[in-house]
Structure formats: C-alpha cells, structure tokens
Motif scaffolding. Structure first.
Motif, PDB file in Angstrom:
ATOM      1  N   ALA A 177       0.866  -1.366  -0.339  1.00 48.17           N
ATOM      2  CA  ALA A 177       0.301  -0.192  -0.031  1.00 48.17           C
ATOM      3  C   ALA A 177       0.774   1.314   0.439  1.00 48.17           C
ATOM      4  N   PHE A 178       2.208   1.814   0.745  1.00 47.25           N
ATOM      5  CA  PHE A 178       2.687   2.246   0.197  1.00 47.25           C
ATOM      6  C   PHE A 178       3.351   2.866  -1.079  1.00 47.25           C
ATOM      7  N   MET A 179       3.799   1.945  -1.025  1.00 50.86           N
ATOM      8  CA  MET A 179       4.597   1.317  -3.029  1.00 50.86           C
ATOM      9  C   MET A 179       3.266   1.810  -3.546  1.00 50.86           C
ATOM     10  N   LEU A 180       2.041   1.955  -3.487  1.00 55.21           N
ATOM     11  CA  LEU A 180       1.095   2.100  -4.247  1.00 55.21           C
ATOM     12  C   LEU A 180       0.562   3.988  -4.053  1.00 55.21           C
ATOM     13  N   THR A 181       0.483   4.302  -2.829  1.00 52.88           N
ATOM     14  CA  THR A 181      -0.080   5.218  -2.628  1.00 52.88           C
ATOM     15  C   THR A 181       1.129   6.384  -1.672  1.00 52.88           C
ATOM     16  N   THR A 182       2.557   6.199  -1.753  1.00 56.18           N
ATOM     17  CA  THR A 182       3.647   6.744  -0.384  1.00 56.18           C
ATOM     18  C   THR A 182       2.164   7.412   0.578  1.00 56.18           C
ATOM     19  N   SER A 183       1.625   6.540   1.305  1.00 62.83           N
ATOM     20  CA  SER A 183       0.893   6.636   2.149  1.00 62.83           C
ATOM     21  C   SER A 183       0.157   5.879   3.007  1.00 62.83           C
ATOM     22  N   GLU A 184       0.832   5.957   4.330  1.00 66.83           N
ATOM     23  CA  GLU A 184       0.356   4.722   5.720  1.00 66.83           C
ATOM     24  C   GLU A 184      -1.352   4.511   5.671  1.00 66.83           C
ATOM     25  N   ASP A 185      -2.017   5.553   5.372  1.00 62.78           N
ATOM     26  CA  ASP A 185      -3.520   5.616   6.361  1.00 62.78           C
ATOM     27  C   ASP A 185      -4.203   5.073   5.352  1.00 62.78           C
ATOM     28  N   VAL A 186      -5.046   4.526   5.612  1.00 64.96           N
ATOM     29  CA  VAL A 186      -5.844   4.364   4.855  1.00 64.96           C
ATOM     30  C   VAL A 186      -8.290   4.878   4.759  1.00 64.96           C
ATOM     31  N   ASN A 187      -7.357   4.979   3.385  1.00 65.03           N
ATOM     32  CA  ASN A 187      -8.919   5.867   2.769  1.00 65.03           C
ATOM     33  C   ASN A 187      -9.797   5.037   3.201  1.00 65.03           C
ATOM     34  N   ASP A 188     -11.039   6.314   2.560  1.00 62.24           N
ATOM     35  CA  ASP A 188     -12.489   5.734   2.660  1.00 62.24           C
ATOM     36  C   ASP A 188     -12.619   4.653   1.427  1.00 62.24           C
ATOM     37  N   ASP A 189     -12.937   3.617   1.503  1.00 64.39           N
ATOM     38  CA  ASP A 189     -13.327   3.358   0.181  1.00 64.39           C
ATOM     39  C   ASP A 189     -14.687   4.221  -0.887  1.00 64.39           C
ATOM     40  N   PRO A 190     -14.385   4.792  -1.817  1.00 66.04           N
ATOM     41  CA  PRO A 190     -15.103   5.513  -2.627  1.00 66.04           C
ATOM     42  C   PRO A 190     -16.865   4.322  -3.150  1.00 66.04           C
ATOM     43  N   GLU A 191     -16.957   3.638  -3.120  1.00 64.00           N
ATOM     44  CA  GLU A 191     -17.852   2.357  -3.121  1.00 64.00           C
ATOM     45  C   GLU A 191     -18.642   2.904  -1.766  1.00 64.00           C
ATOM     46  N   ASP A 192     -18.206   3.177  -0.535  1.00 64.89           N
ATOM     47  CA  ASP A 192     -18.869   2.676   0.355  1.00 64.89           C
ATOM     48  C   ASP A 192     -19.731   4.181   0.613  1.00 64.89           C
ATOM     49  N   ALA A 193     -19.046   5.163  -0.253  1.00 67.63           N
ATOM     50  CA  ALA A 193     -19.963   6.736   0.422  1.00 67.63           C
ATOM     51  C   ALA A 193     -20.915   6.772  -1.110  1.00 67.63           C
ATOM     52  N   HIS A 194     -20.735   5.858  -1.975  1.00 69.74           N
ATOM     53  CA  HIS A 194     -21.598   5.755  -2.978  1.00 69.74           C
ATOM     54  C   HIS A 194     -23.471   5.333  -2.237  1.00 69.74           C
ATOM     55  N   VAL A 195     -23.157   3.873  -1.818  1.00 66.18           N
ATOM     56  CA  VAL A 195     -23.973   3.188  -0.974  1.00 66.18           C
ATOM     57  C   VAL A 195     -24.644   4.087  -0.126  1.00 66.18           C
ATOM     58  N   ALA A 196     -23.752   4.574   0.905  1.00 65.15           N
ATOM     59  CA  ALA A 196     -24.155   5.262   1.896  1.00 65.15           C
ATOM     60  C   ALA A 196     -25.503   6.728   1.933  1.00 65.15           C
ATOM     61  N   ALA A 197     -24.600   7.821   0.209  1.00 60.55           N
ATOM     62  CA  ALA A 197     -25.258   8.638   0.485  1.00 60.55           C
ATOM     63  C   ALA A 197     -26.787   8.110  -0.735  1.00 60.55           C
ATOM     64  N   ARG A 198     -26.405   6.811  -1.334  1.00 59.45           N
ATOM     65  CA  ARG A 198     -28.102   5.925  -2.146  1.00 59.45           C
ATOM     66  C   ARG A 198     -28.623   6.021  -1.030  1.00 59.45           C
ATOM     67  N   ARG A 199     -28.271   5.321   0.076  1.00 59.44           N
ATOM     68  CA  ARG A 199     -29.300   4.674   1.253  1.00 59.44           C
ATOM     69  C   ARG A 199     -30.012   5.804   1.553  1.00 59.44           C
ATOM     70  N   GLU A 200     -29.556   7.131   2.003  1.00 57.45           N
ATOM     71  CA  GLU A 200     -29.813   8.719   2.719  1.00 57.45           C
ATOM     72  C   GLU A 200     -30.733   8.522   1.510  1.00 57.45           C
ATOM     73  N   ARG A 201     -30.258   8.770   0.460  1.00 53.10           N
ATOM     74  CA  ARG A 201     -31.590   8.959  -0.950  1.00 53.10           C
ATOM     75  C   ARG A 201     -32.832   8.055  -0.379  1.00 53.10           C
ATOM     76  N   GLU A 202     -32.570   7.077   0.158  1.00 56.96           N
ATOM     77  CA  GLU A 202     -34.205   6.195  -0.462  1.00 56.96           C
ATOM     78  C   GLU A 202     -34.772   6.764   0.682  1.00 56.96           C
ATOM     79  N   ASP A 203     -33.755   6.476   1.755  1.00 63.19           N
ATOM     80  CA  ASP A 203     -35.199   6.297   3.829  1.00 63.19           C
ATOM     81  C   ASP A 203     -33.833   7.844   4.431  1.00 63.19           C
ATOM     82  N   PRO A 204     -34.368   8.868   4.340  1.00 62.39           N
ATOM     83  CA  PRO A 204     -34.067   9.719   4.567  1.00 62.39           C
ATOM     84  C   PRO A 204     -34.066  10.197   6.333  1.00 62.39           C
ATOM     85  N   GLU A 205     -34.544   9.609   6.906  1.00 65.92           N
ATOM     86  CA  GLU A 205     -34.626   9.218   8.579  1.00 65.92           C
ATOM     87  C   GLU A 205     -33.877   8.660   9.266  1.00 65.92           C
ATOM     88  N   ARG A 206     -32.968   7.752   8.559  1.00 67.80           N
ATOM     89  CA  ARG A 206     -31.871   7.081   8.899  1.00 67.80           C
ATOM     90  C   ARG A 206     -30.610   8.881   9.210  1.00 67.80           C
TER      91      ARG A 206
END
Length: 127
Positions: A98-127
């Motif tokens: 991971a360090f050779m690919l990204t030159t960072s040790e921090d694990v970033n959030d997966d963009p697909e997870d953010a996309h799924v969370a945004a879609r869930r928020e659109r479908e059920d805004p009460e959550r």
C-alpha cells in the motif's frame, strides 16, 4: 481452581488496547494491535491452564501423574505465537504494498462505500 486476578486484568488491558489500535485507520497501529491481541491470547491461555506443574483437569484418580505439566497449553501458546507472527508478516506485506502504491500509510474510505451510503440516505432520509 482460582486464576491469578492480576494476570487476568493485564489480559483485559492488552485486549482493550489491541482492539483500540486495530480500529485505527493507520496500518502500523493495526499491526501493533494485532500483536497485542496475540500476546493477550498467549497470556490468557497460560493463565487459564492452571497452576504451575499441575494439569488443568482436577479430580483424576491416578496420582502417579499428579505433578506433571500439561503440554496442551504450551502447544496452544506456541501455535498462537506462530499465527500471530504469520499475521504480522502478512500485514507488513500489505502495508509495504500500500505504501508503494499510494505513498501513504493511512487507509482511506472506499468510494463505493460513500456511494452506497449516499444512495441509502436518498432512499430513506429518516436514517
């Protein structure tokens, strides 16, 4: 059978610190947490295996082997050490890659997870 309360308290602290470090987003802290958990498991097995020089199962009628040490706890600790070191080597390899690919040790959030969370928020805004 009574266990050493101080050692059980140390095991609890090691497990708590290990879990806290595993939940961090930095790979080196995850590695330290896994090593702490491995050491806590080894200490827990040795603590719960019984007093020194006596088998963990009491009440046997054979008194000739009453003072023999049980090799099962030692074998389990040796196995736990090997598993912990193998897992540490695997995490180090992942961290290096991971360090050779990204030159960072921090694990970033997966963009697909953010996309799924945004879609869930659109479908059920009460959550």
């Amino acid at each position: 059978m009574s266990a050493n309360v101080f050692l059980l308290l140390v095991v609890g602290v090691l497990i708590a610190c290990g879990v806290y470090l595993i939940l961090e987003r930095i790979v080196s802290k995850m590695l330290l947490g896994m090593i702490l958990l491995g050491n806590a498991v080894c200490l827990l097995i040795l603590t719960l295996s019984g007093p020194d020089g006596k088998p963990p199962i009491m009440g046997t009628t054979d008194t000739a082997h009453a003072n023999d040490a049980d090799p099962l706890a030692q074998a389990m600790v040796l196995t736990a050490i090997v598993i912990t070191m193998g897992l540490a080597a695997f995490i180090l390899a992942l961290a290096y890659r991971a360090f050779m690919l990204t030159t960072s040790e921090d694990v970033n959030d997966d963009p697909e997870d953010a996309h799924v969370a945004a879609r869930r928020e659109r479908e059920d805004p009460e959550r």
